[in-house]
Design a protein around this motif. Structure first.
Motif, PDB file in Angstrom:
ATOM      1  N   SER A   1       0.736  -0.965   0.024  1.00 17.96           N
ATOM      2  CA  SER A   1       0.119   0.099   0.068  1.00 17.96           C
ATOM      3  C   SER A   1       0.925   1.180  -0.012  1.00 17.96           C
ATOM      4  O   SER A   1       1.862   1.275   1.070  1.00 17.96           O
ATOM      5  CB  SER A   1      -0.766  -0.042   0.948  1.00 17.96           C
ATOM      6  OG  SER A   1      -1.671   0.789   1.231  1.00 17.96           O
ATOM      7  N   ILE A   2       0.029   2.511  -1.292  1.00 21.62           N
ATOM      8  CA  ILE A   2       1.424   3.446  -0.984  1.00 21.62           C
ATOM      9  C   ILE A   2       0.070   4.870  -0.588  1.00 21.62           C
ATOM     10  O   ILE A   2      -0.734   4.554  -1.383  1.00 21.62           O
ATOM     11  CB  ILE A   2       2.211   3.919  -2.156  1.00 21.62           C
ATOM     12  CG1 ILE A   2       2.852   2.703  -2.761  1.00 21.62           C
ATOM     13  CG2 ILE A   2       2.844   4.786  -2.584  1.00 21.62           C
ATOM     14  CD1 ILE A   2       4.011   2.205  -1.618  1.00 21.62           C
ATOM     15  N   LYS A   3       0.387   5.371   0.168  1.00 27.60           N
ATOM     16  CA  LYS A   3      -0.364   6.601   0.463  1.00 27.60           C
ATOM     17  C   LYS A   3       0.298   8.003   0.310  1.00 27.60           C
ATOM     18  O   LYS A   3       1.420   7.926   1.236  1.00 27.60           O
ATOM     19  CB  LYS A   3      -0.549   6.633   2.024  1.00 27.60           C
ATOM     20  CG  LYS A   3      -1.421   5.163   1.978  1.00 27.60           C
ATOM     21  CD  LYS A   3      -2.358   5.113   3.199  1.00 27.60           C
ATOM     22  CE  LYS A   3      -3.540   3.380   3.420  1.00 27.60           C
ATOM     23  NZ  LYS A   3      -2.992   2.803   4.589  1.00 27.60           N
ATOM     24  N   VAL A   4       0.390   9.324  -0.308  1.00 22.76           N
ATOM     25  CA  VAL A   4       0.555   9.522  -0.417  1.00 22.76           C
ATOM     26  C   VAL A   4       0.472  11.130   0.373  1.00 22.76           C
ATOM     27  O   VAL A   4      -1.075  11.466   0.625  1.00 22.76           O
ATOM     28  CB  VAL A   4       1.250  10.584  -1.512  1.00 22.76           C
ATOM     29  CG1 VAL A   4       2.004  11.453  -2.589  1.00 22.76           C
ATOM     30  CG2 VAL A   4       2.219   9.193  -2.503  1.00 22.76           C
TER      31      VAL A   4
ATOM     32  N   ARG B   1       5.677  21.470  -0.441  1.00 17.61           N
ATOM     33  CA  ARG B   1       7.058  20.753  -0.144  1.00 17.61           C
ATOM     34  C   ARG B   1       6.802  19.860  -1.319  1.00 17.61           C
ATOM     35  O   ARG B   1       7.924  18.964  -2.194  1.00 17.61           O
ATOM     36  CB  ARG B   1       7.682  20.549   0.570  1.00 17.61           C
ATOM     37  CG  ARG B   1       7.587  21.027   1.517  1.00 17.61           C
ATOM     38  CD  ARG B   1       9.100  20.409   2.427  1.00 17.61           C
ATOM     39  NE  ARG B   1       9.464  21.300   3.624  1.00 17.61           N
ATOM     40  CZ  ARG B   1       9.650  21.383   4.857  1.00 17.61           C
ATOM     41  NH1 ARG B   1       9.042  20.024   5.250  1.00 17.61           N
ATOM     42  NH2 ARG B   1       9.975  22.713   5.910  1.00 17.61           N
ATOM     43  N   GLY B   2       6.171  19.421  -2.122  1.00 12.68           N
ATOM     44  CA  GLY B   2       6.036  18.941  -3.218  1.00 12.68           C
ATOM     45  C   GLY B   2       4.925  17.353  -3.744  1.00 12.68           C
ATOM     46  O   GLY B   2       4.944  16.374  -4.626  1.00 12.68           O
TER      47      GLY B   2
ATOM     48  N   ALA C   1       8.141  15.873   4.916  1.00  8.43           N
ATOM     49  CA  ALA C   1       7.515  16.646   4.329  1.00  8.43           C
ATOM     50  C   ALA C   1       8.595  16.388   2.449  1.00  8.43           C
ATOM     51  O   ALA C   1      10.219  17.054   2.642  1.00  8.43           O
ATOM     52  CB  ALA C   1       7.410  16.915   4.052  1.00  8.43           C
ATOM     53  N   PRO C   2       7.983  15.758   1.315  1.00  6.12           N
ATOM     54  CA  PRO C   2       6.696  15.296   1.453  1.00  6.12           C
ATOM     55  C   PRO C   2       6.733  13.659   1.457  1.00  6.12           C
ATOM     56  O   PRO C   2       7.933  13.444   1.275  1.00  6.12           O
ATOM     57  CB  PRO C   2       6.769  15.454  -0.090  1.00  6.12           C
ATOM     58  CG  PRO C   2       7.990  15.599  -0.744  1.00  6.12           C
ATOM     59  CD  PRO C   2       8.268  16.861   0.484  1.00  6.12           C
ATOM     60  N   VAL C   3       6.172  13.535   2.078  1.00  3.93           N
ATOM     61  CA  VAL C   3       5.850  11.881   3.048  1.00  3.93           C
ATOM     62  C   VAL C   3       4.622  11.374   2.082  1.00  3.93           C
ATOM     63  O   VAL C   3       4.031  11.417   2.108  1.00  3.93           O
ATOM     64  CB  VAL C   3       5.284  11.987   4.318  1.00  3.93           C
ATOM     65  CG1 VAL C   3       5.322  11.055   4.629  1.00  3.93           C
ATOM     66  CG2 VAL C   3       6.491  13.450   5.303  1.00  3.93           C
TER      67      VAL C   3
ATOM     68  N   GLY D   1      10.833  10.041   4.847  1.00  2.53           N
ATOM     69  CA  GLY D   1      10.557  11.359   4.260  1.00  2.53           C
ATOM     70  C   GLY D   1      11.165  11.639   3.203  1.00  2.53           C
ATOM     71  O   GLY D   1      11.605  10.890   2.394  1.00  2.53           O
ATOM     72  N   GLN D   2      10.889  12.952   2.779  1.00  5.45           N
ATOM     73  CA  GLN D   2      11.267  13.597   1.626  1.00  5.45           C
ATOM     74  C   GLN D   2      11.788  12.900   0.266  1.00  5.45           C
ATOM     75  O   GLN D   2      12.202  13.081  -0.292  1.00  5.45           O
ATOM     76  CB  GLN D   2      12.979  14.012   1.523  1.00  5.45           C
ATOM     77  CG  GLN D   2      12.966  15.213   2.603  1.00  5.45           C
ATOM     78  CD  GLN D   2      13.743  14.868   3.818  1.00  5.45           C
ATOM     79  OE1 GLN D   2      14.084  13.844   4.106  1.00  5.45           O
ATOM     80  NE2 GLN D   2      13.173  15.703   5.187  1.00  5.45           N
ATOM     81  N   VAL D   3      10.165  11.789   0.116  1.00  2.47           N
ATOM     82  CA  VAL D   3      10.253  11.410  -1.542  1.00  2.47           C
ATOM     83  C   VAL D   3       9.708  12.795  -2.237  1.00  2.47           C
ATOM     84  O   VAL D   3       8.330  12.752  -2.272  1.00  2.47           O
ATOM     85  CB  VAL D   3       9.103  10.107  -1.135  1.00  2.47           C
ATOM     86  CG1 VAL D   3       8.657   9.687  -2.371  1.00  2.47           C
ATOM     87  CG2 VAL D   3       9.434   9.621   0.160  1.00  2.47           C
ATOM     88  N   GLU D   4      10.771  12.505  -3.100  1.00 10.28           N
ATOM     89  CA  GLU D   4      10.425  13.094  -4.749  1.00 10.28           C
ATOM     90  C   GLU D   4      10.851  12.103  -5.555  1.00 10.28           C
ATOM     91  O   GLU D   4      11.192  10.788  -5.481  1.00 10.28           O
ATOM     92  CB  GLU D   4      11.419  14.108  -4.063  1.00 10.28           C
ATOM     93  CG  GLU D   4      11.438  15.487  -3.261  1.00 10.28           C
ATOM     94  CD  GLU D   4      12.780  16.513  -3.259  1.00 10.28           C
ATOM     95  OE1 GLU D   4      13.559  16.070  -4.059  1.00 10.28           O
ATOM     96  OE2 GLU D   4      12.646  17.072  -2.407  1.00 10.28           O
TER      97      GLU D   4
END
Length: 174
Positions: free
Chosen positions: A85-88, A97-98, A137-139, A148-151
């Motif tokens: 499961s992926i939750k943005v 922060r994107g 962020a962005p998480v 964390g800091q998922v770009e």
């Protein structure tokens, strides 16, 4: 969710039978719609058409009323859950922060939209209002673990850690 681990979800006649079993113990009144939906989704992992039809029949209400409630509330799923499961997060800090750029990267890489599951049922994708990890962020929450800091470039790295072949749209690396 019972079926999340083995990735096997009932469909068709099996979903109807599982729904009938899940309805036992509930009274046939319209006011039970949301608790019934929650209970059935907990058993099946999502709410397939057959389950919604069975619930409507059980409660003596039109199918469109069940569908309307399912599509109104974000807690209900119309697609089977993925193995992962992926939750943005799209809360204020993540948004600033994107977070939406990150969400777009997930959608592109998985070739699905929010509230959908990949064809191989490896991943499902959703967005959430806030996960309470604003300093990171962005998480993105992956299988209940905040990242964390998922770009966009980190999206690729996370998928690669699952053996996901980003060059061939999801086929597992051998």
């Amino acid at each position: 969710m019972t079926n999340k681990q083995d990735n096997a979800v009932p469909e068709g006649a099996a979903a109807t039978e599982e729904t009938k079993k899940a309805l036992k113990g509930f009274r046939r009144k319209r006011g039970n719609l949301i608790p019934v939906l929650q209970h059935v989704q907990k058993k099946l992992g999502y709410l397939p058409r057959e389950a919604m039809s069975e619930i409507a029949s059980f409660l003596g209400i039109p199918e469109i009323d069940v569908y309307s409630v399912v599509t109104f509330y974000n807690q209900f799923r119309l697609h089977p859950p993925g193995k992962h499961s992926i939750k943005v997060c799209l809360g204020t800090a993540c948004h600033m922060r994107g977070g939406y750029i990150t969400l777009d990267a997930w959608k592109r890489r998985l070739n699905i939209d929010v509230r959908q599951t990949t064809l191989d049922r490896e991943f499902d994708l959703d967005s959430v209002a806030c996960v309470g990890c604003c300093v990171m962020a962005p998480v993105t929450v992956v299988d209940e673990k905040p990242e964390g800091q998922v770009e966009p470039t980190k999206v690729d790295g996370i998928l690669l850690s699952f053996g996901y072949d980003i060059e061939h749209e999801g086929k597992k690396n051998q």
